[in-house]
Design a protein around this motif. Structure first.
Motif, PDB file in Angstrom:
ATOM      1  N   GLU A  53      16.062  -0.642  -0.390  1.00  0.00           N
ATOM      2  CA  GLU A  53      15.072  -0.388   0.645  1.00  0.00           C
ATOM      3  C   GLU A  53      15.017   1.091   1.007  1.00  0.00           C
ATOM      4  O   GLU A  53      15.999   1.825   0.856  1.00  0.00           O
ATOM      5  CB  GLU A  53      15.364  -1.227   1.891  1.00  0.00           C
ATOM      6  CG  GLU A  53      15.116  -2.703   1.688  1.00  0.00           C
ATOM      7  CD  GLU A  53      15.153  -3.479   2.989  1.00  0.00           C
ATOM      8  OE1 GLU A  53      14.094  -3.736   3.564  1.00  0.00           O
ATOM      9  OE2 GLU A  53      16.267  -3.825   3.439  1.00  0.00           O
ATOM     10  N   TYR A  93      -3.730  -7.255  -1.708  1.00  0.00           N
ATOM     11  CA  TYR A  93      -2.448  -7.546  -1.062  1.00  0.00           C
ATOM     12  C   TYR A  93      -1.860  -8.824  -1.633  1.00  0.00           C
ATOM     13  O   TYR A  93      -2.571  -9.695  -2.156  1.00  0.00           O
ATOM     14  CB  TYR A  93      -2.611  -7.684   0.457  1.00  0.00           C
ATOM     15  CG  TYR A  93      -3.372  -8.929   0.888  1.00  0.00           C
ATOM     16  CD1 TYR A  93      -2.722 -10.150   1.088  1.00  0.00           C
ATOM     17  CD2 TYR A  93      -4.753  -8.882   1.078  1.00  0.00           C
ATOM     18  CE1 TYR A  93      -3.420 -11.279   1.470  1.00  0.00           C
ATOM     19  CE2 TYR A  93      -5.465 -10.013   1.453  1.00  0.00           C
ATOM     20  CZ  TYR A  93      -4.789 -11.210   1.650  1.00  0.00           C
ATOM     21  OH  TYR A  93      -5.485 -12.340   2.011  1.00  0.00           O
ATOM     22  N   SER A 134       2.438  -5.157  -1.084  1.00  0.00           N
ATOM     23  CA  SER A 134       3.301  -6.318  -1.220  1.00  0.00           C
ATOM     24  C   SER A 134       3.917  -6.594   0.146  1.00  0.00           C
ATOM     25  O   SER A 134       4.812  -5.873   0.588  1.00  0.00           O
ATOM     26  CB  SER A 134       4.391  -6.052  -2.258  1.00  0.00           C
ATOM     27  OG  SER A 134       5.235  -7.182  -2.401  1.00  0.00           O
ATOM     28  N   GLU A 136       6.163  -8.402   2.575  1.00  0.00           N
ATOM     29  CA  GLU A 136       7.405  -9.151   2.427  1.00  0.00           C
ATOM     30  C   GLU A 136       8.205  -9.136   3.721  1.00  0.00           C
ATOM     31  O   GLU A 136       8.007  -8.273   4.569  1.00  0.00           O
ATOM     32  CB  GLU A 136       8.263  -8.528   1.313  1.00  0.00           C
ATOM     33  CG  GLU A 136       7.537  -8.300   0.004  1.00  0.00           C
ATOM     34  CD  GLU A 136       8.333  -7.426  -0.942  1.00  0.00           C
ATOM     35  OE1 GLU A 136       9.570  -7.361  -0.800  1.00  0.00           O
ATOM     36  OE2 GLU A 136       7.715  -6.775  -1.808  1.00  0.00           O
ATOM     37  N   ARG A 138      11.438  -8.090   4.651  1.00  0.00           N
ATOM     38  CA  ARG A 138      12.646  -7.369   4.297  1.00  0.00           C
ATOM     39  C   ARG A 138      13.440  -7.117   5.581  1.00  0.00           C
ATOM     40  O   ARG A 138      13.333  -7.886   6.536  1.00  0.00           O
ATOM     41  CB  ARG A 138      12.307  -6.056   3.577  1.00  0.00           C
ATOM     42  CG  ARG A 138      11.504  -6.238   2.287  1.00  0.00           C
ATOM     43  CD  ARG A 138      12.238  -7.054   1.233  1.00  0.00           C
ATOM     44  NE  ARG A 138      13.503  -6.484   0.833  1.00  0.00           N
ATOM     45  CZ  ARG A 138      13.685  -5.583  -0.134  1.00  0.00           C
ATOM     46  NH1 ARG A 138      12.637  -5.135  -0.808  1.00  0.00           N
ATOM     47  NH2 ARG A 138      14.879  -5.147  -0.452  1.00  0.00           N
ATOM     48  N   SER A 143       6.398   0.472   6.805  1.00  0.00           N
ATOM     49  CA  SER A 143       5.386   0.706   5.776  1.00  0.00           C
ATOM     50  C   SER A 143       5.439   2.170   5.387  1.00  0.00           C
ATOM     51  O   SER A 143       5.853   3.023   6.170  1.00  0.00           O
ATOM     52  CB  SER A 143       3.987   0.367   6.298  1.00  0.00           C
ATOM     53  OG  SER A 143       2.986   0.750   5.367  1.00  0.00           O
ATOM     54  N   GLN A 152       3.303  -1.343  -3.264  1.00  0.00           N
ATOM     55  CA  GLN A 152       4.113  -0.731  -2.213  1.00  0.00           C
ATOM     56  C   GLN A 152       4.390  -1.754  -1.126  1.00  0.00           C
ATOM     57  O   GLN A 152       3.526  -2.536  -0.733  1.00  0.00           O
ATOM     58  CB  GLN A 152       3.421   0.502  -1.635  1.00  0.00           C
ATOM     59  CG  GLN A 152       2.090   0.253  -0.959  1.00  0.00           C
ATOM     60  CD  GLN A 152       1.379   1.558  -0.610  1.00  0.00           C
ATOM     61  OE1 GLN A 152       0.800   2.221  -1.484  1.00  0.00           O
ATOM     62  NE2 GLN A 152       1.423   1.928   0.669  1.00  0.00           N
ATOM     63  N   THR A 153       5.612  -1.736  -0.653  1.00  0.00           N
ATOM     64  CA  THR A 153       6.068  -2.747   0.287  1.00  0.00           C
ATOM     65  C   THR A 153       5.612  -2.460   1.707  1.00  0.00           C
ATOM     66  O   THR A 153       5.702  -1.337   2.195  1.00  0.00           O
ATOM     67  CB  THR A 153       7.607  -2.836   0.275  1.00  0.00           C
ATOM     68  OG1 THR A 153       8.043  -3.181  -1.039  1.00  0.00           O
ATOM     69  CG2 THR A 153       8.099  -3.890   1.256  1.00  0.00           C
ATOM     70  N   SER A 155       6.915  -4.231   5.045  1.00  0.00           N
ATOM     71  CA  SER A 155       7.903  -5.213   5.492  1.00  0.00           C
ATOM     72  C   SER A 155       7.551  -5.736   6.874  1.00  0.00           C
ATOM     73  O   SER A 155       7.367  -4.977   7.817  1.00  0.00           O
ATOM     74  CB  SER A 155       9.301  -4.600   5.532  1.00  0.00           C
ATOM     75  OG  SER A 155      10.241  -5.544   6.045  1.00  0.00           O
TER      76      SER A 155
END
Length: 268
Positions: A53, A93, A134, A136, A138, A143, A152-153, A155
């Protein structure tokens, strides 16, 4: 005996469902009382990131390296998501399957809230998409700022991030926006009390050469943190000037200025 067993299972499942609904209702009630800044600080306070992360600055902004901590990608080329010939900005997304149906509904509502006020259109990921978000659960809420390229995550942790305000906040980061208190003209509107900031956290208040889109400083922005953000002694780290009585950092959704600058940035 078999009938009794199945009845017991059904009762346990019903009880569990009711308990989950009660927890959800409690979370929703709490969110009505807390600003987005307070929700984010609470969610990320004891964050223990996994090895894969990113580092966070400003509480919830992901950066690739420590050298990027004072950079604003939107002052350079390549940060914005592309516009199509129909004038819309389509952003793919993917919502991870580990979210419950209720959590997915909260996320979807946040995604869809942009389409009624701008040319931004979030749509589900399709094979062949080169860039996408993406979403998620986490460790914490975070961001990256702007489009990075590829997946790109964003969270949105099960633990404290699934509220309409936090979804909008993180999506605005992904669209290219920083926190309001780091605006280039911040010192004309906010006084920072550096002596009250947690040791080693002062970089979260450094100004950035932001693109303000000709909009005024917005105390009611969903990107503005509240007065005690990163406080080490329960004293304010920020106060509005010249009128210290002005309310700020209490937003629970995008303000008119948030929407205006989004439309100006993407020329909607």
């Amino acid at each position: 005996m078999l009938v009794f067993s199945w009845s017991l299972v059904a009762l346990l499942l019903t009880s569990s469902s009711c308990a989950e609904e009660e927890v959800a209702a409690t979370e929703e009630d709490t969110s009505r009382e807390l600003s987005v800044g307070a929700l984010l600080e609470r969610a990320n306070r004891d964050r223990t990131p996994d090895i894969d992360e990113p580092t966070l600055i400003g509480g919830d902004i992901a950066i690739k390296s420590w050298a990027d901590r004072n950079a604003d990608p939107c002052t350079t080329s390549g940060c914005l998501w592309g516009k199509w010939s129909d004038g819309k900005v389509y952003i793919p997304y993917y919502i991870a399957s580990h979210f419950s149906s209720r959590e997915q509904a909260i996320i979807t509502r946040g995604l869809e809230s942009f389409s009624s006020v701008s040319c931004i259109r979030f749509r589900p990921y399709q094979n062949g998409d080169r860039d996408w978000l993406s979403i998620e659960s986490r460790n914490g809420c975070y961001s990256y700022v702007g489009r990075l390229g590829g997946g790109q995550t964003v969270s949105l942790s099960h633990q404290g991030c699934l509220y309409h305000s936090t979804v909008q906040h993180e999506l605005l980061h992904a669209l290219g926006f920083n926190h309001e208190q780091t605006r280039s003209d911040r010192d004309n509107h906010i006084q920072v009390y550096w002596e009250n900031i947690m040791d080693g956290m002062d970089y979260n208040f450094y100004k950035i050469d932001t693109l303000n889109q000709g909009t005024p400083y917005d105390y009611n922005s969903v990107m503005q943190y509240e007065k005690y953000a990163f406080s080490k002694n329960n004293l304010p780290t920020m106060m509005p000037i010249p009128n210290s009585n002005v309310s700020f950092g209490q937003a629970t959704q995008m303000s008119k200025n948030d929407i205006d600058r989004l439309n100006r940035l993407y020329k909607c």
